[in-house]
Write a protein that holds these residues in place. Structure first.
Motif, mmCIF file in Angstrom:
data_model
loop_
_atom_site.group_PDB
_atom_site.id
_atom_site.type_symbol
_atom_site.label_atom_id
_atom_site.label_comp_id
_atom_site.label_asym_id
_atom_site.label_seq_id
_atom_site.Cartn_x
_atom_site.Cartn_y
_atom_site.Cartn_z
ATOM 1 N N GLY A 289 20.970 -39.564 -2.843
ATOM 2 C CA GLY A 289 21.316 -40.716 -2.026
ATOM 3 C C GLY A 289 22.792 -40.999 -1.901
ATOM 4 N N SER A 290 23.540 -40.813 -2.989
ATOM 5 C CA SER A 290 24.955 -41.175 -2.938
ATOM 6 C C SER A 290 25.719 -40.324 -1.917
ATOM 7 C CB SER A 290 25.592 -41.045 -4.320
ATOM 8 O OG SER A 290 25.559 -39.713 -4.765
ATOM 9 N N PHE A 291 25.281 -39.091 -1.699
ATOM 10 C CA PHE A 291 25.910 -38.240 -0.675
ATOM 11 C C PHE A 291 25.777 -38.903 0.692
ATOM 12 C CE2 PHE A 291 24.968 -35.207 2.740
ATOM 13 C CZ PHE A 291 26.128 -34.446 2.783
ATOM 14 N N HIS A 292 24.556 -39.298 1.036
ATOM 15 C CA HIS A 292 24.311 -39.845 2.372
ATOM 16 C C HIS A 292 24.989 -41.212 2.550
ATOM 17 C CE1 HIS A 292 21.476 -36.621 3.284
ATOM 18 N NE2 HIS A 292 21.045 -36.770 2.037
ATOM 19 N N GLU A 293 24.942 -42.037 1.531
ATOM 20 C CA GLU A 293 25.566 -43.357 1.625
ATOM 21 C C GLU A 293 27.078 -43.244 1.754
ATOM 22 O OE1 GLU A 293 24.229 -45.650 -1.677
ATOM 23 O OE2 GLU A 293 22.121 -45.350 -1.210
ATOM 24 N N ALA A 294 27.675 -42.380 0.942
ATOM 25 C CA ALA A 294 29.137 -42.241 0.978
ATOM 26 C C ALA A 294 29.611 -41.641 2.303
ATOM 27 C CB ALA A 294 29.605 -41.379 -0.192
ATOM 28 N N LEU A 295 28.901 -40.620 2.785
ATOM 29 C CA LEU A 295 29.327 -40.011 4.051
ATOM 30 C C LEU A 295 29.099 -40.946 5.228
ATOM 31 C CD1 LEU A 295 29.486 -37.430 2.275
ATOM 32 C CD2 LEU A 295 28.767 -36.150 4.297
ATOM 33 N N ASN A 296 28.064 -41.754 5.155
ATOM 34 C CA ASN A 296 27.845 -42.727 6.227
ATOM 35 C C ASN A 296 29.000 -43.716 6.301
ATOM 36 O OD1 ASN A 296 26.181 -44.072 8.272
ATOM 37 N ND2 ASN A 296 26.049 -45.720 6.751
ATOM 38 N N MET A 297 29.410 -44.230 5.158
ATOM 39 C CA MET A 297 30.517 -45.187 5.138
ATOM 40 C C MET A 297 31.824 -44.515 5.537
ATOM 41 S SD MET A 297 29.428 -47.205 1.665
ATOM 42 C CE MET A 297 30.720 -48.425 1.744
ATOM 43 N N ALA A 298 32.036 -43.309 5.065
ATOM 44 C CA ALA A 298 33.275 -42.596 5.402
ATOM 45 C C ALA A 298 33.353 -42.339 6.906
ATOM 46 C CB ALA A 298 33.354 -41.283 4.635
ATOM 47 N N GLY A 299 32.226 -41.971 7.499
ATOM 48 C CA GLY A 299 32.212 -41.733 8.938
ATOM 49 C C GLY A 299 32.379 -43.016 9.728
ATOM 50 N N LEU A 300 31.708 -44.068 9.272
ATOM 51 C CA LEU A 300 31.790 -45.354 9.964
ATOM 52 C C LEU A 300 33.213 -45.901 9.972
ATOM 53 C CD1 LEU A 300 30.360 -47.854 11.216
ATOM 54 C CD2 LEU A 300 30.039 -48.692 8.870
ATOM 55 N N TRP A 301 33.889 -45.771 8.828
ATOM 56 C CA TRP A 301 35.236 -46.348 8.690
ATOM 57 C C TRP A 301 36.339 -45.319 8.936
ATOM 58 C CZ3 TRP A 301 33.624 -48.884 3.417
ATOM 59 C CH2 TRP A 301 32.805 -49.977 3.682
ATOM 60 N N LYS A 302 35.978 -44.120 9.310
ATOM 61 C CA LYS A 302 36.951 -43.052 9.576
ATOM 62 C C LYS A 302 37.946 -42.898 8.419
ATOM 63 C CE LYS A 302 36.685 -42.972 14.618
ATOM 64 N NZ LYS A 302 35.852 -41.743 14.539
ATOM 65 N N LEU A 303 37.394 -42.729 7.245
ATOM 66 C CA LEU A 303 38.226 -42.599 6.051
ATOM 67 C C LEU A 303 38.879 -41.223 5.977
ATOM 68 C CD1 LEU A 303 35.909 -44.296 3.378
ATOM 69 C CD2 LEU A 303 37.715 -45.323 4.791
ATOM 70 N N PRO A 304 40.067 -41.152 5.373
ATOM 71 C CA PRO A 304 40.751 -39.852 5.217
ATOM 72 C C PRO A 304 40.152 -39.047 4.063
ATOM 73 C CG PRO A 304 42.083 -41.572 4.243
ATOM 74 C CD PRO A 304 40.902 -42.261 4.871
ATOM 75 N N ALA A 305 38.905 -38.695 4.214
ATOM 76 C CA ALA A 305 38.154 -38.024 3.146
ATOM 77 C C ALA A 305 37.748 -36.618 3.574
ATOM 78 C CB ALA A 305 36.909 -38.833 2.788
ATOM 79 N N ILE A 306 37.775 -35.708 2.624
ATOM 80 C CA ILE A 306 37.277 -34.348 2.837
ATOM 81 C C ILE A 306 36.231 -34.080 1.763
ATOM 82 C CG2 ILE A 306 37.868 -31.903 2.943
ATOM 83 C CD1 ILE A 306 40.752 -32.848 3.645
ATOM 84 N N PHE A 307 35.025 -33.837 2.220
ATOM 85 C CA PHE A 307 33.920 -33.573 1.307
ATOM 86 C C PHE A 307 33.650 -32.072 1.298
ATOM 87 C CE2 PHE A 307 33.279 -37.861 3.057
ATOM 88 C CZ PHE A 307 33.250 -38.604 1.891
ATOM 89 N N VAL A 308 33.745 -31.476 0.125
ATOM 90 C CA VAL A 308 33.584 -30.030 -0.008
ATOM 91 C C VAL A 308 32.314 -29.719 -0.799
ATOM 92 C CG1 VAL A 308 34.507 -27.948 -1.090
ATOM 93 C CG2 VAL A 308 36.013 -29.440 0.212
ATOM 94 N N ILE A 309 31.368 -29.087 -0.137
ATOM 95 C CA ILE A 309 30.189 -28.571 -0.834
ATOM 96 C C ILE A 309 30.543 -27.186 -1.360
ATOM 97 C CG2 ILE A 309 27.765 -27.948 -0.663
ATOM 98 C CD1 ILE A 309 27.593 -29.714 1.843
ATOM 99 N N GLU A 310 30.606 -27.037 -2.659
ATOM 100 C CA GLU A 310 30.775 -25.701 -3.245
ATOM 101 C C GLU A 310 29.379 -25.099 -3.334
ATOM 102 O OE1 GLU A 310 34.450 -25.001 -5.834
ATOM 103 O OE2 GLU A 310 33.526 -26.763 -6.685
ATOM 104 N N ASN A 311 28.994 -24.463 -2.257
ATOM 105 C CA ASN A 311 27.625 -24.019 -2.073
ATOM 106 C C ASN A 311 27.444 -22.610 -2.628
ATOM 107 O OD1 ASN A 311 25.070 -23.411 -1.202
ATOM 108 N ND2 ASN A 311 25.401 -24.097 0.911
ATOM 109 N N ASN A 312 27.100 -22.550 -3.934
ATOM 110 C CA ASN A 312 26.872 -21.239 -4.548
ATOM 111 C C ASN A 312 25.410 -20.832 -4.480
ATOM 112 O OD1 ASN A 312 25.575 -22.546 -6.763
ATOM 113 N ND2 ASN A 312 27.543 -22.814 -7.800
#
Length: 341
Positions: free
Chosen positions: A167-190
């Motif tokens: 849940g925290s992934f979806h909540e944080a990205l929703n807020m970051a997108g809504l507020w256009k935050l200077p955030a970069i989310f990196v999935i280290e997808n191994n």
């Protein structure tokens, strides 16, 4: 040695890449440092010199080096529990990290955090965090703080592919997108959340597609190629600093060892053949080949660099072994932040 934060080579033409020879050498040296550091950390853990948990970064070196090299020294980084390589790429010393793994007072967290909780406020390295996905809202929070203060700082948050299901992934990205935050989310997808393959845990296995739900670009990146990682990161940083909002990078990589020191590299949830295939595109070997093709590297230079790094890591083990344990009174310090901080 921390990776340089100079501009990155973008062209594959020999004439355009030659001016970035120092950049490539910095990248190679840092990737070798991470590789050898993790090898010694694994050895130390196996003979009981390191307690608690230990999650090695071996195989994912290009992700840390490619992303962090695009940042400024005043940007924020927050990560999960597989963060030794990121801390080294940020310029934290092998001594301070190895001592922390050994639980010594000279460690970056005074020996109280261990492998999963490396921290260095002066370098903007805001910690490794042991709760899966718990650092994602923190990363959004650092980005919000930068925007509130009207700086052009960027917040980089690392997490694994399994954390993209909570849940925290979806909540944080929703807020970051809504507020256009200077955030970069990196999935280290191994490819594996502990021992569970992505395809067994996610309805959509191309995780970068989830970015569309939150109004931000989602980019799939070859995590074995440090240049590809850096180029994707450059675009994300430019967006963030320009006030255009966050980016989700789905960086495909491969860890050569188990999820932690408690499980085998292969033979349980993945095959030896799969592991061997991943090594065919080793991130360090790819960079070496690129540099040799550009006449930026020869055998003697590589051998000297490798020997230097091995000696630096060996010295960090000695430093950790000879450092004192924390005083018992340290149990009562750093519990709360001083007033005003």
């Amino acid at each position: 040695m921390a990776v340089s934060t100079d501009n990155n080579p973008r062209s594959k033409r020999r004439g355009a890449e030659a001016p970035f020879a120092d950049q490539y050498r910095d990248w190679l040296r840092t990737m070798l440092l991470i590789r050898h550091f993790e090898e010694r950390a694994g050895e130390a853990y196996s003979i009981g010199q390191i307690g608690g948990f230990c999650h090695l970064y071996t195989g994912q070196e290009a992700v840390a080096v490619g992303t962090i090299s695009a940042l400024r020294s005043d940007d924020y980084i927050v990560s999960a529990y597989r963060e030794h390589g990121q801390a080294l790429a940020r310029g934290m010393t092998p001594n301070s990290i190895m001592a922390e793994l050994f639980g010594k007072a000279t460690g970056c967290s005074k020996g109280k955090g261990g492998s999963m909780h490396l921290f260095d406020f002066a370098k903007g390295f805001m910690g490794g965090h042991g709760i899966v996905g718990g650092q994602i809202p923190l990363g959004a929070g650092f980005a919000w703080a930068a925007k509130y203060r009207k700086t052009d700082q960027v917040s980089l948050t690392y997490f694994g592919e399994a954390a993209a299901n909570i849940g925290s992934f979806h909540e944080a990205l929703n807020m970051a997108g809504l507020w256009k935050l200077p955030a970069i989310f990196v999935i280290e997808n191994n490819g594996y959340g502990m021992g569970t393959a992505v395809k067994r845990a996610a309805a959509i296995t191309d995780l970068y597609l989830r970015a569309a739900s939150y109004g931000m670009p989602g980019v799939e990146v070859d995590g074995q190629d440090v240049v590809a990682v850096r180029q994707a990161m450059d675009a994300a940083v430019a967006r963030a600093r320009a006030g255009e909002g966050p980016t989700l990078l789905d960086i495909r990589c491969f860890r050569y060892v188990g999820h932690s020191m408690s499980d085998a590299a292969s033979g349980t949830y993945r095959s030896k053949e799969e592991l061997d295939a991943s090594r065919m595109r080793d991130p360090i070997a790819l960079l070496e080949a690129r540099m040799r093709d550009l006449d930026l590297l020869d055998d003697a230079t590589l051998a000297a660099m490798d020997a230097e790094v091995i000696a630096e890591v060996a010295a960090s083990v000695v430093f950790a072994e000879e450092s004192p344990d924390p005083d018992p009174s340290e149990l009562w310090t750093d519990v709360y932040a001083p007033e005003g901080q």
